[in-house]
Motif scaffolding. Structure first.
Motif, short mmCIF file in Angstrom:
data_model
loop_
_atom_site.label_atom_id
_atom_site.label_comp_id
_atom_site.label_asym_id
_atom_site.label_seq_id
_atom_site.Cartn_x
_atom_site.Cartn_y
_atom_site.Cartn_z
N SER A 216 0.81 -1.21 0.00
CA SER A 216 0.00 0.00 0.00
C SER A 216 0.85 1.27 0.00
N SER A 217 2.18 1.10 0.07
CA SER A 217 3.05 2.28 0.04
C SER A 217 3.32 2.70 -1.40
N GLU A 229 -7.77 0.65 -8.31
CA GLU A 229 -8.19 1.54 -9.39
C GLU A 229 -8.69 0.75 -10.59
N LYS A 230 -8.05 -0.38 -10.89
CA LYS A 230 -8.47 -1.18 -12.03
C LYS A 230 -9.80 -1.89 -11.78
N LEU A 231 -9.99 -2.39 -10.55
CA LEU A 231 -11.15 -3.23 -10.26
C LEU A 231 -12.31 -2.48 -9.63
N GLY A 232 -12.15 -1.19 -9.37
CA GLY A 232 -13.23 -0.43 -8.73
C GLY A 232 -12.87 1.03 -8.58
N ASP A 233 -13.15 1.57 -7.41
CA ASP A 233 -12.91 2.99 -7.13
C ASP A 233 -11.94 3.14 -5.97
N LEU A 234 -10.84 3.87 -6.21
CA LEU A 234 -9.89 4.19 -5.15
C LEU A 234 -10.37 5.46 -4.47
N LEU A 235 -10.71 5.37 -3.19
CA LEU A 235 -11.27 6.51 -2.46
C LEU A 235 -10.21 7.26 -1.65
N VAL A 236 -9.36 6.53 -0.97
CA VAL A 236 -8.35 7.13 -0.09
C VAL A 236 -7.05 6.35 -0.22
N HIS A 237 -5.94 7.08 -0.33
CA HIS A 237 -4.63 6.44 -0.28
C HIS A 237 -3.75 7.25 0.67
N GLY A 238 -3.70 6.80 1.93
CA GLY A 238 -2.95 7.51 2.95
C GLY A 238 -3.87 8.20 3.93
N PRO A 243 1.10 4.54 13.86
CA PRO A 243 1.48 3.88 12.62
C PRO A 243 0.25 3.50 11.80
N GLY A 244 0.42 3.35 10.50
CA GLY A 244 -0.68 3.00 9.61
C GLY A 244 -0.93 4.02 8.53
N HIS A 245 0.05 4.87 8.26
CA HIS A 245 -0.13 5.98 7.32
C HIS A 245 -0.58 5.57 5.93
N PRO A 246 -0.04 4.48 5.33
CA PRO A 246 -0.37 4.19 3.92
C PRO A 246 -1.65 3.40 3.68
N VAL A 247 -2.62 3.47 4.58
CA VAL A 247 -3.88 2.73 4.41
C VAL A 247 -4.58 3.13 3.11
N ILE A 248 -5.17 2.12 2.45
CA ILE A 248 -5.96 2.34 1.23
C ILE A 248 -7.42 2.00 1.53
N LEU A 249 -8.35 2.86 1.12
CA LEU A 249 -9.78 2.59 1.22
C LEU A 249 -10.37 2.69 -0.17
N GLY A 250 -11.13 1.69 -0.56
CA GLY A 250 -11.72 1.70 -1.89
C GLY A 250 -12.93 0.80 -1.98
N MET A 251 -13.53 0.77 -3.18
CA MET A 251 -14.69 -0.08 -3.45
C MET A 251 -14.38 -0.93 -4.67
N LEU A 252 -14.76 -2.20 -4.62
CA LEU A 252 -14.53 -3.14 -5.73
C LEU A 252 -15.83 -3.39 -6.48
N GLY A 253 -15.72 -3.60 -7.79
CA GLY A 253 -16.88 -3.93 -8.60
C GLY A 253 -17.59 -2.68 -9.10
N LYS A 254 -18.77 -2.91 -9.61
CA LYS A 254 -19.57 -1.82 -10.18
C LYS A 254 -20.81 -1.57 -9.34
N LYS A 255 -21.20 -0.33 -9.25
CA LYS A 255 -22.40 0.03 -8.51
C LYS A 255 -23.61 -0.63 -9.14
N PRO A 256 -24.61 -1.07 -8.41
CA PRO A 256 -24.77 -0.94 -6.94
C PRO A 256 -24.28 -2.15 -6.17
N HIS A 257 -23.39 -2.94 -6.78
CA HIS A 257 -22.98 -4.20 -6.15
C HIS A 257 -21.52 -4.14 -5.68
N GLN A 258 -21.07 -2.98 -5.31
CA GLN A 258 -19.70 -2.84 -4.85
C GLN A 258 -19.52 -3.34 -3.41
N ILE A 259 -18.32 -3.78 -3.11
CA ILE A 259 -17.96 -4.13 -1.74
C ILE A 259 -16.68 -3.36 -1.38
#
Length: 605
Positions: A216-217, A229-238, A243-259
């Protein structure tokens, strides 16, 4: 529970006898007294019932069978007994005595349990009693954990330099299960973008949450953000957390069935804290319950700490009560030091912008342990010795926790002078008298009555690599250009011992390569030699044995416990005092290289 439980029926759903006895109208008993009993006719005024029977409609009380006398008609022969016709009572009863009225436990339509409640065995009984045969519960969230990295090796496999044992997924899975989810650990995926995408996509189809561990760095092989980014939406990077600075938050798949997908940092402390900060609240939300709220306590920092200005700093602490104050001792800050979490009694968060706190500052600690465990904690600060760890193991069986901080012998005495520890380990040699610790105790603790109790005698010597490739034989060899040394920190008894003998030999510290390279424990010195960072270091034989080093014995010394009188006699330290005369404990210590126990428990002062 996915939905609240409302009672369908009352419990009990009728007026029920609470005792074996006779159902009566309470008003018919008002005249009964020990000297003037009242007789009630069985059938018309009193009816026998068993516990749980329906209360007859004309009755409002039960007289327990042991509180009545049966009245019989006169027998026709000496051997014939007739059926009792009445009961005789010698005390009045109040209305509804020994009766379980309808709804005593549960009343129809009342809330039995709210949604989001985690069911316990007693809850199941209450639900059944309220008339439910089935209930709706939240499905346990399915969490996929994907460890990634070409350097990772499965647990139990042989390792070589550069290999990293993959254990983050074990901790993350255990966290998820503990929070109410179902966790699946995937095999290690090497650093290959297409392969990572394939594994993440497979996990997405079968799970509610994907945890992608490491990568994630911003390194050349850190693919996690690109995968999201390829498989869904990248929401947060960092995130502004350490400790834990490089956390990634995102969604996989296509709406409305994202996880959701969370990119978890690779360092173990960062990974585990990411679980506490981001994963637990998500699982709790899915289960319909509040985020867990830890037990908190206010404690005073034992030393100054610094903090990054722009981040929330999650600082690990050892916590204990010394005298009348609760103290918090900061532990190692390294994101890779998993033992800092093992040893941690709690966490405090220094908010962004704080930049640190001075010693003595009050902090709020989110506890990992129960309060009663904190109250049974013995704080030891001072010189490092392996027997302290053995002491901790034995004390654990006596309902005591021994937490130790290695700051050197002199640092331990200073901690005692500040009231920050119950005891200190020390082996400070007085060059003038050849005695250990007495001079320094009188200097640093002049107004504090203390006990000096011998723990062990031990050998100090030079630890060198197996085979002694540099042919090091004595302290004189430290002045050779080809020899590199690793030292203990200033104030450590081993450092005092070294400086004393260097002075006798006329060797200046400036002549020793690595004199300023410091470690805080004998084992850390041994590790530096075993890893090739240094050729030798002064330390104890047991540390050399632990890391398979050769040992050149030079000096025999005494290692004491310095204990303020007020704590020495306290019940908290009673198990420790008893251990110093325990033969099994002595044998365990004596089995270690370089130790003697013949003076263990002897009071020097």
């Amino acid at each position: 529970l996915a939905k609240p439980i409302w009672a369908i029926i009352s419990s009990p759903h009728y007026h029920a006898a609470a005792m074996d006895g006779y159902a009566v109208r309470s008003e018919s008993t008002v005249s009964a007294a020990p000297a003037s009993p009242t007789d009630l006719a069985i059938g018309s005024q009193a009816r026998y019932v068993n516990t749980g029977d329906v209360l007859p409609p004309d009755a409002d009380a039960i007289i327990p069978v042991e509180n009545v006398e049966l009245v019989h008609e006169s027998p026709t022969t000496d051997f014939q007994q007739t059926t009792p016709t009445a009961i005789r009572i010698r005390a009045a009863v109040t209305p509804w005595s020994h009766v379980r009225p309808m709804g005593e436990d549960i009343i129809a339509t009342q809330l039995v349990l709210p949604a989001g409640h985690t069911l316990r065995p007693v809850d199941l009984a209450a639900i059944a009693a309220s008339g439910h045969a089935s209930i709706e519960v939240a499905r346990k969230p399915r969490v996929a954990i994907l460890p990634t990295g070409s350097e990772l090796v499965p647990i139990g496999q042989p390792i070589k330099a550069g290999d990293i044992i993959e254990y983050n997924s074990v901790a993350l899975a255990a966290q998820a299960i503990g929070w109410g989810a179902v966790a699946k650990r995937y095999p290690i995926t090497k650093d290959d973008f297409d392969l990572l995408c394939q594994q993440v996509e497979e996990a997405r189809r079968e799970h509610d949450l994907v945890l992608l561990n490491a990568g994630s760095s911003a390194g050349s092989e850190d693919f996690s953000s690109k995968v999201v980014e390829k498989l869904g939406d990248l929401l947060v990077h960092g995130v502004a957390v350490r400790p834990g600075h490089p956390v990634i938050l995102g969604m996989l798949g296509k709406k409305p069935h994202q996880i959701p997908i969370i990119g978890v940092p690779g360092y173990p402390v960062s990974a585990i804290l990411t679980g506490e900060i981001f994963i637990e609240p998500l699982i709790s939300r899915w289960l319909g319950r509040p985020t867990s709220t830890p037990l908190t306590i206010t404690a005073r920092l034992t030393r100054k700490v610094t903090s990054p200005a722009g981040d929330d700093d999650y600082m690990r602490l050892a916590v204990g009560r010394v005298g009348g104050q609760v103290l918090a001792s900061p532990l190692s800050r390294g994101a890779g030091v998993i033992t800092s979490l093992v040893r941690a009694d709690g966490i405090t968060v220094l908010p962004r912008g704080t930049q640190g706190l001075p010693a003595g500052s009050e902090v709020t600690v989110n506890l990992y342990r129960r309060l009663d465990e904190i109250e049974q904690t013995i704080f030891a600060i001072g010189s490092h010795d392996i027997t302290i760890d053995i002491l901790a193991q034995y004390l654990a069986a006596k309902n005591r926790r021994l937490t130790s901080s290695n700051v050197g012998s002199l640092g331990g005495l200073v901690a005692l002078s500040r009231g920050e520890a119950h005891l200190a380990g020390s082996h400070l040699l007085d060059p003038d008298s050849g005695e250990y610790n007495l001079k320094y105790v009188h200097q640093v603790l002049p107004d504090i009555p203390v006990k000096i109790v011998v723990l062990v005698g031990r050998q100090q010597g030079l630890m060198v690599a197996r085979g002694n490739p540099k042919n090091i034989q004595s302290l004189k060899d430290l002045a050779r250009d080809a020899v590199s040394y690793v030292n203990r920190q200033s104030g450590a008894g081993t450092r005092v011992l070294l400086d004393y003998h260097l002075k006798l030999l006329g060797i200046s510290p400036m002549m020793i390569k690595g004199y300023t390279q410091e470690e805080f424990t004998h084992l850390a010195v041994a590790a530096a030699i075993a890893s090739g960072r240094a050729d030798c270091g002064l330390g104890i034989a047991a540390a050399a044995q632990a890391l398979d080093l050769d040992f050149i014995p030079l000096y025999q010394e005494r290692y004491d416990l310095i204990i303020p009188q007020r704590y020495y006699e306290d019940v908290l330290l009673q198990p420790l005092r008893e251990l110093l005369s325990n033969e099994e404990f002595k044998r365990t210590v004596a089995s270690l290289a370089g130790y003697t126990v013949d003076q263990m428990g002897q009071e020097i002062l």
